[in-house]
Design an enzyme around this catalytic site. Structure first.
Site, PDB file in Angstrom:
ATOM      1  N   CYS A  30       0.828  -1.213   0.000  1.00 47.00           N
ATOM      2  CA  CYS A  30       0.000   0.000   0.000  1.00 47.00           C
ATOM      3  C   CYS A  30       0.862   1.263   0.000  1.00 47.00           C
ATOM      4  CB  CYS A  30      -0.914  -0.052   1.229  1.00 47.00           C
ATOM      5  SG  CYS A  30      -1.712   1.490   1.654  1.00 47.00           S
ATOM      6  N   CYS A  33       0.097   3.714   2.786  1.00 49.66           N
ATOM      7  CA  CYS A  33       0.582   3.149   4.054  1.00 49.66           C
ATOM      8  C   CYS A  33       2.068   3.457   4.232  1.00 49.66           C
ATOM      9  CB  CYS A  33       0.396   1.632   4.087  1.00 49.66           C
ATOM     10  SG  CYS A  33      -1.322   1.078   4.014  1.00 49.66           S
TER      11      CYS A  33
END
Length: 121
Positions: A30, A33
């Site tokens: 991600c 993230c």
């Protein structure tokens, strides 16, 4: 303070056994993230009185499902074992700091009483 990795085995105990816990649900693949990671780490160093935890959703799929995680990153905040905040999306450092300040100052007993009074009305 470093972040703590959470799994299904220590998730509940960590949330109920500490005054204030922030949980970052994330994944290695991600992009947002990865951008949020250093912001979260910096906040953990600035707030040693709070437990900062991380849940890798790929390694803990059942836990992510039980927590109803639909997107990553998702930040969850628990105070005295009660979930008081959950939101998907990476935060800027200033927004995370503001959120931490609000969570620290939240009076759970007063909020609960107010909620019960509004339900009766």
């Amino acid at each position: 303070m470093a972040t703590t990795a959470l799994t299904a085995q220590n998730f509940e105990q960590t949330l109920t056994g500490n005054e204030l816990v922030l949980v970052d649900f994330w994944a290695t693949w991600c992009g947002p993230c990865k951008a949020f990671g250093p912001v979260y780490e910096k906040a953990s160093e600035a707030n040693p009185d709070i437990v900062f935890a991380k849940v890798d959703i790929d390694q803990n799929q059942e836990l992510a499902s039980a927590a109803d995680i639909k997107a990553v990153p998702t930040l969850m905040i628990a105070k005295k074992g009660q979930i008081i905040f959950k939101q998907a999306g990476a935060l800027r450092g200033s927004d995370l700091d503001d959120l931490i300040s609000q969570a620290k100052s939240l009076d759970l007993d007063a909020a609960k009483a107010q909620s019960e009074n509004s339900i009766k009305a």
